[in-house]
Design a protein around this motif. Structure first.
Motif, PDB file in Angstrom:
ATOM      1  N   CYS A 223      35.606 108.087 109.072  1.00  0.00           N
ATOM      2  CA  CYS A 223      36.454 107.625 107.252  1.00  0.00           C
ATOM      3  C   CYS A 223      37.820 107.875 106.731  1.00  0.00           C
ATOM      4  O   CYS A 223      38.901 106.886 106.016  1.00  0.00           O
ATOM      5  CB  CYS A 223      35.546 108.415 105.805  1.00  0.00           C
ATOM      6  SG  CYS A 223      33.999 107.673 105.882  1.00  0.00           S
TER       7      CYS A 223
ATOM      8  N   HIS B 145      26.523  99.834 102.000  1.00  0.00           N
ATOM      9  CA  HIS B 145      27.101 100.215 100.505  1.00  0.00           C
ATOM     10  C   HIS B 145      29.015 100.021 100.942  1.00  0.00           C
ATOM     11  O   HIS B 145      29.339  99.456 100.156  1.00  0.00           O
ATOM     12  CB  HIS B 145      26.726 101.235 100.291  1.00  0.00           C
ATOM     13  CG  HIS B 145      27.947 102.074  98.973  1.00  0.00           C
ATOM     14  ND1 HIS B 145      27.524 101.488  97.345  1.00  0.00           N
ATOM     15  CD2 HIS B 145      28.543 102.786  98.386  1.00  0.00           C
ATOM     16  CE1 HIS B 145      28.823 101.990  96.971  1.00  0.00           C
ATOM     17  NE2 HIS B 145      29.539 102.587  97.043  1.00  0.00           N
ATOM     18  N   LEU B 146      29.243  99.976 101.439  1.00  0.00           N
ATOM     19  CA  LEU B 146      30.472 100.085 101.655  1.00  0.00           C
ATOM     20  C   LEU B 146      30.825  98.558 102.069  1.00  0.00           C
ATOM     21  O   LEU B 146      32.293  98.245 101.374  1.00  0.00           O
ATOM     22  CB  LEU B 146      31.686 101.064 103.324  1.00  0.00           C
ATOM     23  CG  LEU B 146      31.657 102.353 103.106  1.00  0.00           C
ATOM     24  CD1 LEU B 146      31.959 102.838 104.002  1.00  0.00           C
ATOM     25  CD2 LEU B 146      32.848 102.710 102.237  1.00  0.00           C
ATOM     26  N   ALA B 147      30.024  98.552 102.798  1.00  0.00           N
ATOM     27  CA  ALA B 147      30.426  96.652 102.464  1.00  0.00           C
ATOM     28  C   ALA B 147      30.233  95.734 102.001  1.00  0.00           C
ATOM     29  O   ALA B 147      30.991  94.218 101.285  1.00  0.00           O
ATOM     30  CB  ALA B 147      29.399  95.943 103.946  1.00  0.00           C
TER      31      ALA B 147
ATOM     32  N   GLY C 212      30.972  93.352  99.067  1.00  0.00           N
ATOM     33  CA  GLY C 212      32.165  93.044  98.600  1.00  0.00           C
ATOM     34  C   GLY C 212      33.558  92.171  99.358  1.00  0.00           C
ATOM     35  O   GLY C 212      34.541  91.741  99.053  1.00  0.00           O
ATOM     36  N   LEU C 213      32.912  92.733 100.524  1.00  0.00           N
ATOM     37  CA  LEU C 213      33.966  92.310 101.502  1.00  0.00           C
ATOM     38  C   LEU C 213      33.610  91.303 102.254  1.00  0.00           C
ATOM     39  O   LEU C 213      32.168  91.286 102.617  1.00  0.00           O
ATOM     40  CB  LEU C 213      33.716  93.973 102.830  1.00  0.00           C
ATOM     41  CG  LEU C 213      34.607  95.177 102.815  1.00  0.00           C
ATOM     42  CD1 LEU C 213      34.214  96.289 102.940  1.00  0.00           C
ATOM     43  CD2 LEU C 213      36.146  94.512 102.072  1.00  0.00           C
TER      44      LEU C 213
ATOM     45  N   SER D 222      40.851  95.645 100.689  1.00  0.00           N
ATOM     46  CA  SER D 222      40.988  94.990  99.795  1.00  0.00           C
ATOM     47  C   SER D 222      41.861  95.188  98.189  1.00  0.00           C
ATOM     48  O   SER D 222      42.105  94.630  97.372  1.00  0.00           O
ATOM     49  CB  SER D 222      39.406  94.827  99.640  1.00  0.00           C
ATOM     50  OG  SER D 222      39.182  94.361 101.080  1.00  0.00           O
ATOM     51  N   ARG D 223      41.379  96.737  97.677  1.00  0.00           N
ATOM     52  CA  ARG D 223      41.745  96.952  96.582  1.00  0.00           C
ATOM     53  C   ARG D 223      43.296  97.392  96.382  1.00  0.00           C
ATOM     54  O   ARG D 223      43.176  96.641  94.971  1.00  0.00           O
ATOM     55  CB  ARG D 223      41.145  98.565  96.789  1.00  0.00           C
ATOM     56  CG  ARG D 223      39.499  98.777  96.552  1.00  0.00           C
ATOM     57  CD  ARG D 223      39.776 100.186  95.567  1.00  0.00           C
ATOM     58  NE  ARG D 223      40.330 101.042  96.387  1.00  0.00           N
ATOM     59  CZ  ARG D 223      39.214 101.817  96.934  1.00  0.00           C
ATOM     60  NH1 ARG D 223      38.055 101.787  97.514  1.00  0.00           N
ATOM     61  NH2 ARG D 223      39.758 103.220  98.165  1.00  0.00           N
TER      62      ARG D 223
ATOM     63  N   LYS E   8      37.395  98.710 102.932  1.00  0.00           N
ATOM     64  CA  LYS E   8      37.486  98.051 101.054  1.00  0.00           C
ATOM     65  C   LYS E   8      39.085  99.193 101.023  1.00  0.00           C
ATOM     66  O   LYS E   8      39.494  97.786  99.574  1.00  0.00           O
ATOM     67  CB  LYS E   8      36.431  99.599 101.164  1.00  0.00           C
ATOM     68  CG  LYS E   8      36.521  99.766  99.812  1.00  0.00           C
ATOM     69  CD  LYS E   8      35.350  98.548  99.619  1.00  0.00           C
ATOM     70  CE  LYS E   8      33.790  99.067  98.454  1.00  0.00           C
ATOM     71  NZ  LYS E   8      32.662  97.806  98.796  1.00  0.00           N
ATOM     72  N   ALA E   9      39.811  99.691 101.220  1.00  0.00           N
ATOM     73  CA  ALA E   9      41.105  99.773 100.297  1.00  0.00           C
ATOM     74  C   ALA E   9      42.088  99.177 100.500  1.00  0.00           C
ATOM     75  O   ALA E   9      42.503  98.863  99.896  1.00  0.00           O
ATOM     76  CB  ALA E   9      41.138 101.278 101.143  1.00  0.00           C
TER      77      ALA E   9
ATOM     78  N   LEU F  49      35.250  99.766 107.615  1.00  0.00           N
ATOM     79  CA  LEU F  49      34.826  99.530 106.293  1.00  0.00           C
ATOM     80  C   LEU F  49      35.262  99.995 105.478  1.00  0.00           C
ATOM     81  O   LEU F  49      35.774  99.472 104.305  1.00  0.00           O
ATOM     82  CB  LEU F  49      32.696  99.398 105.790  1.00  0.00           C
ATOM     83  CG  LEU F  49      32.220  98.775 106.969  1.00  0.00           C
ATOM     84  CD1 LEU F  49      30.832  99.285 106.839  1.00  0.00           C
ATOM     85  CD2 LEU F  49      32.441  97.504 106.861  1.00  0.00           C
ATOM     86  N   VAL F  50      36.102 101.106 105.380  1.00  0.00           N
ATOM     87  CA  VAL F  50      36.797 102.212 104.761  1.00  0.00           C
ATOM     88  C   VAL F  50      38.007 101.959 104.395  1.00  0.00           C
ATOM     89  O   VAL F  50      38.977 101.305 103.421  1.00  0.00           O
ATOM     90  CB  VAL F  50      36.590 103.382 105.091  1.00  0.00           C
ATOM     91  CG1 VAL F  50      37.720 104.327 104.493  1.00  0.00           C
ATOM     92  CG2 VAL F  50      35.071 104.653 104.715  1.00  0.00           C
TER      93      VAL F  50
END
Length: 354
Positions: free
Chosen positions: A332, A116-118, A120-121, A21-22, A18-19, A14-15
């Motif tokens: 992470c 929380h990390l998930a 928007g993914l 995707s950003r 997330k990174a 997930l980390v």
């Protein structure tokens, strides 16, 4: 077709997602389970929830420290305890001063961090990958249901043995990569979740909140899980709930065996070590972790290889706690390192934060 498929929706995956995707990548996360978190696992049971996987978070580096501080500000994480007692044949012992440090938990269950990390993914649950093919300009991941997912790059955060099952035959040319992955070993564990009547809470010493049992042949860890649920509450949780985690050697005896029998032995051992009433909970369940903790890690942030294809090389990365070290922080940082490597290759700029 996606830019990247991340295999596994634990914290490392997930980390990483997330990174990426950003940084503008189109990313899909495939997870075989019904929910996110991996070993950051919380089970809903008997009108409460119990953390039967990862027990707490600790902080060493500045990147993870900032992440934990942001979670604290949102109320997702709180400090649980600074002292883990040690239990041996002579009884309970306070930790030495150099082992006293902040241990953090999620009062709403450890999966709260993963959830929380998930946000928007694109996380696809119940997608167990059973076959991997490579051809043209993409990896093809085929799931148990027959669905096919394609991407030019795959980041696997699966435990090393599960990764090898899917990818070993495709990577025969990269002997060094395969030898590295094969060198990783995991310890198994069994977890017992047990609830007791509310009146038992009156006889529970504060030292029972977190106990490690390094010399015991059956138990490795005893925790008053319900103490986590009381964090931030005006009225503490009434019914005590304990989590017992087994030693690796004991778990190996029951990996393919009868879990209830193993659970009864673990409850009996806790009763002998602490108090007889622990042998008779009001309810209890057992969970098997085949890949609980890496016993051997690689000491690198992540692993990378490429596979020749008809059009362009296909990129494959491995990340997870078995790369750097057996902690959530390491998981992470490994996921972040994999994302940073892909981002630098594409845009020549780092990711830098969780």
């Amino acid at each position: 077709m996606r830019d990247v498929i991340v295999m596994g929706a634990g914290v490392s995956g997930l980390v990483c997602a997330k990174a990426l995707s950003r940084s503008g990548f189109k990313v899909t996360v495939l997870e075989k389970a019904r929910g996110v978190g991996g070993r950051m696992a919380t089970r809903r049971i008997q009108d409460t929830w119990v953390d039967h996987g990862t027990q707490y978070l600790t902080v060493r580096g500045s990147v993870f420290e900032r992440f934990i501080q942001s979670l604290q500000a949102k109320g997702i994480v709180r400090e649980w305890t600074r002292s883990v007692y040690r239990l041996d044949a002579e009884g309970l012992h306070e930790p030495p001063p150099d082992e006293i440090c902040s241990r953090y938990v999620c009062p709403e269950g450890m999966t709260a961090l993963a959830k929380h990390l998930a946000v928007g993914l694109d996380v696809q649950l119940k997608q167990r990958v059973v076959r991997v093919e490579a051809g043209g300009n993409a990896w093809q991941l085929i799931t148990e249901s027959g669905q096919q997912w394609s991407a030019a790059t795959v980041v696997s955060t699966l435990p090393a043995p599960q990764f090898l099952t899917l990818f070993e035959s495709l990577l025969a040319a990269d002997r060094a990569f395969l030898e590295a992955v094969r060198s990783v070993e995991f310890h198994p564990s069994l977890a017992v979740m047990a609830g007791y009547p509310a009146d038992r809470s009156q006889v529970i010493p504060s030292a029972w909140q977190a106990i490690e049992c390094p010399q015991d042949p059956i138990l490795a860890w005893i925790a008053l899980d319900s103490s986590r649920r009381s964090l931030g509450r005006a009225v503490p949780v009434a019914e005590p709930v304990f989590v017992l985690q087994s030693s690796a050697d004991f778990a190996r005896q029951y990996l393919e065996g009868e879990l209830d029998q193993a659970g009864l032995q673990m409850l009996t051992q806790a009763a002998q070590l602490l108090a007889p009433w622990l042998r008779e909970p009001a309810w209890w369940q057992v969970h098997r972790w085949r890949y609980a903790l890496p016993s051997e890690t690689l000491g690198v942030s992540c692993l990378t290889t490429t596979l020749a294809s008809e059009n362009s090389p296909l990129t494959l990365l491995c990340a997870g706690d078995w790369c750097i070290g057996p902690s959530v922080e390491s998981a992470c940082l490994s996921g972040l390192a994999a994302a940073e490597q892909l981002t630098k290759a594409r845009k020549d700029r780092p990711v830098g934060q969780i």
